[in-house]
Design a protein around this motif. Sequence first.
Motif, PDB file in Angstrom:
ATOM      1  N   PRO A  35       7.573 -31.656 -18.422  1.00  0.00           N
ATOM      2  CA  PRO A  35       7.178 -32.124 -17.090  1.00  0.00           C
ATOM      3  C   PRO A  35       6.306 -33.371 -17.157  1.00  0.00           C
ATOM      4  CG  PRO A  35       5.998 -30.125 -17.683  1.00  0.00           C
ATOM      5  CD  PRO A  35       7.035 -30.340 -18.730  1.00  0.00           C
TER       6      PRO A  35
ATOM      7  N   ALA B 150       9.791 -24.701 -16.491  1.00  0.00           N
ATOM      8  CA  ALA B 150       9.641 -23.673 -17.527  1.00  0.00           C
ATOM      9  C   ALA B 150      10.927 -23.532 -18.322  1.00  0.00           C
ATOM     10  CB  ALA B 150       9.265 -22.341 -16.903  1.00  0.00           C
ATOM     11  N   LYS B 151      12.060 -23.525 -17.641  1.00  0.00           N
ATOM     12  CA  LYS B 151      13.345 -23.373 -18.334  1.00  0.00           C
ATOM     13  C   LYS B 151      13.643 -24.592 -19.215  1.00  0.00           C
ATOM     14  CE  LYS B 151      15.174 -20.306 -14.809  1.00  0.00           C
ATOM     15  NZ  LYS B 151      15.998 -20.194 -13.588  1.00  0.00           N
TER      16      LYS B 151
ATOM     17  N   VAL C 277      11.373 -26.699 -20.550  1.00  0.00           N
ATOM     18  CA  VAL C 277      10.434 -26.695 -21.688  1.00  0.00           C
ATOM     19  C   VAL C 277      10.880 -25.674 -22.724  1.00  0.00           C
ATOM     20  CG1 VAL C 277       8.095 -26.004 -22.352  1.00  0.00           C
ATOM     21  CG2 VAL C 277       8.427 -27.521 -20.409  1.00  0.00           C
ATOM     22  N   PHE C 278      11.280 -24.493 -22.260  1.00  0.00           N
ATOM     23  CA  PHE C 278      11.652 -23.397 -23.149  1.00  0.00           C
ATOM     24  C   PHE C 278      12.881 -23.733 -23.984  1.00  0.00           C
ATOM     25  CE2 PHE C 278      13.427 -19.088 -23.931  1.00  0.00           C
ATOM     26  CZ  PHE C 278      12.323 -18.557 -24.580  1.00  0.00           C
ATOM     27  N   THR C 279      13.807 -24.463 -23.363  1.00  0.00           N
ATOM     28  CA  THR C 279      15.037 -24.799 -24.086  1.00  0.00           C
ATOM     29  C   THR C 279      14.942 -26.156 -24.775  1.00  0.00           C
ATOM     30  OG1 THR C 279      15.965 -25.690 -22.036  1.00  0.00           O
ATOM     31  CG2 THR C 279      16.521 -23.429 -22.580  1.00  0.00           C
TER      32      THR C 279
ATOM     33  N   GLN D   8       9.618 -22.619  -7.401  1.00  0.00           N
ATOM     34  CA  GLN D   8      10.919 -23.074  -7.926  1.00  0.00           C
ATOM     35  C   GLN D   8      10.738 -24.242  -8.889  1.00  0.00           C
ATOM     36  OE1 GLN D   8      12.874 -23.790  -4.166  1.00  0.00           O
ATOM     37  NE2 GLN D   8      14.123 -21.937  -4.360  1.00  0.00           N
TER      38      GLN D   8
ATOM     39  N   GLU E  25      14.703 -29.046 -23.466  1.00  0.00           N
ATOM     40  CA  GLU E  25      15.470 -30.080 -22.772  1.00  0.00           C
ATOM     41  C   GLU E  25      14.598 -31.059 -21.999  1.00  0.00           C
ATOM     42  OE1 GLU E  25      19.002 -30.690 -22.580  1.00  0.00           O
ATOM     43  OE2 GLU E  25      18.773 -29.573 -24.431  1.00  0.00           O
TER      44      GLU E  25
ATOM     45  N   LYS F  22       8.069 -24.810 -10.751  1.00  0.00           N
ATOM     46  CA  LYS F  22       7.532 -24.270 -12.009  1.00  0.00           C
ATOM     47  C   LYS F  22       8.634 -23.627 -12.832  1.00  0.00           C
ATOM     48  CE  LYS F  22       2.668 -23.449 -11.109  1.00  0.00           C
ATOM     49  NZ  LYS F  22       1.579 -22.444 -11.089  1.00  0.00           N
ATOM     50  N   ALA F  23       9.506 -22.866 -12.146  1.00  0.00           N
ATOM     51  CA  ALA F  23      10.606 -22.201 -12.866  1.00  0.00           C
ATOM     52  C   ALA F  23      11.543 -23.240 -13.480  1.00  0.00           C
ATOM     53  CB  ALA F  23      11.375 -21.293 -11.915  1.00  0.00           C
TER      54      ALA F  23
END
Lengths: 368, 147
Positions: free
Chosen positions: B107, B97-98, B100-102, B91, B104, B93-94
């Motif tokens: 880590p 990941a979201k 970093v991808f957006t 959870q 926002e 990591k997810a």
Amino acid sequence: MISNKYLALFGLTLAAGFPAAQAVDFGAFGDISYQGSTVDNSANHFAVGQFDLYGTQKIDPKTRAFFEIVFEDPGDGYVLDVERLNLTRDITPNFSVSMGRYHNPIGYWNTAYHHGAIIQDTVLRPTFLDFEDGEGAILPTHIIGVMGAGKVSMASGDLKYMLTVGNGSSINTDTTSSDGRSEIDVHITNDNQDKKMVVGNATFKMSRLPLEFGVFALHDPFSESGSGGYSGVGTSSDLISMRVMGGYFRYAAHGLDVTGETYNFENEDKSPLTKAGKNKASAYYVQAGYRVTDKFKTIYRFENVDFLSKDPYFRYLGTPEGSRHVVDLRYDLDDTNALKFEVARFEPVDASKKSYTFYALQWAFLML
Amino acid sequence: MGNLLCKPRYTAVLAASLLYFLVQTASAGVAVIGNPDLGVNSITAEQAANIFLGKMKRLPDGSPVTVIEHKDGDSVKEEFYDKIVGKTPSQLKAYWAKLVFTGEGVPPKEYGGDKAVLEHVSKTPGAIGYVSDGSVDKSVKVLLGGK
């Protein structure tokens, strides 16, 4: 379009790169759906959606690199698109400069949601925010250029801003002439002309309320990338000067989120054939979602696109004018995968065109 | 029950279970630590969770915070995120990941185990980290938990 040979070579390169590049954070998104519509002669079908691979790494203490590539089949074979590729340098803790290809910082949706289907609540994006090759696309959703971005923290909240200058877009109106619609080309490796696209976006996120709101502006000097036989302007010449101003808000608290965006266009026609002058148009959506339980969420969205029939910009793109109601039920199986069921009803303004309903069950996932 | 306890085999099993429980309990403590020059002396579990999830960039006194993170796979990291933040490793990591991808969030940098975290927290102004109870020393300030 790429051949299987290049896909295999790309796969081998990635596979070879993984063990050596431990510090790069890789991830992937994908989705598979079963969908259909009431459009005549359309068959219900299974569909493999976009497979999205991204990676990021801090390549020095102040510089980070990011890439995102998407494999997708738009209907005539798999293609590989470099969706984002950029380098960002932190100048101060609150200001950075970057270069590359980004999602255009217009509005809220195009800034917050990207190609990973699991991240957005609904199956489909608002129609008018479709990517450039989508049927409803009316905006350059990507930009290739340079961006300055920063944040100002205050007691009342955080102000974020982005200013981007990039290649201007173009339209090949020969395609409109032959197929009835053209796509927006955002020019990845070259540009038709010296005039550039300029985009600014500022968001204020309040500290005392779960509310953020923002304003944005875009100027895009569209040029002709076709022969000009249909538009009457020469290749690489000015076709449309587009100015868009808009605003947005998002409220999120206690399981409820409400988001709204409005885009106000002024398209100046440069064609000596149509001589349509300056034309105003608008597009907006309002979306509300409510999380019933930790895993289950309901969403409703209303979208609308409104333009003058004499505006050649929307005729070149074959834009459907009208409104759409979208209802979604979303079930998060885990943080890494979710099921979404969507029903969308499109109502055209033109009475001679038929309304239709789209429905889809999508299983979207994230690989780590 | 009395008869069961009288049997050596059951007594041994019970003793082993009790010993396992005691060992697990003893190793279960996580202490949230800070640089000794921090302007705060304690934080809540909710504040700690928000700091490590990147939602809170400043300490309650308004000073900026630097997060010193453990490397993936450390048992103390799994324990911290399970008990304080309420997320499993996948959870977590997810979640990142979201972000970093957006665009926002990014880590926090991972430094290693307890020893490395202690060293960086003690030397970095505004730093905050976490270590197992038994690793805490006088070079840092305990903000939450600890013995």
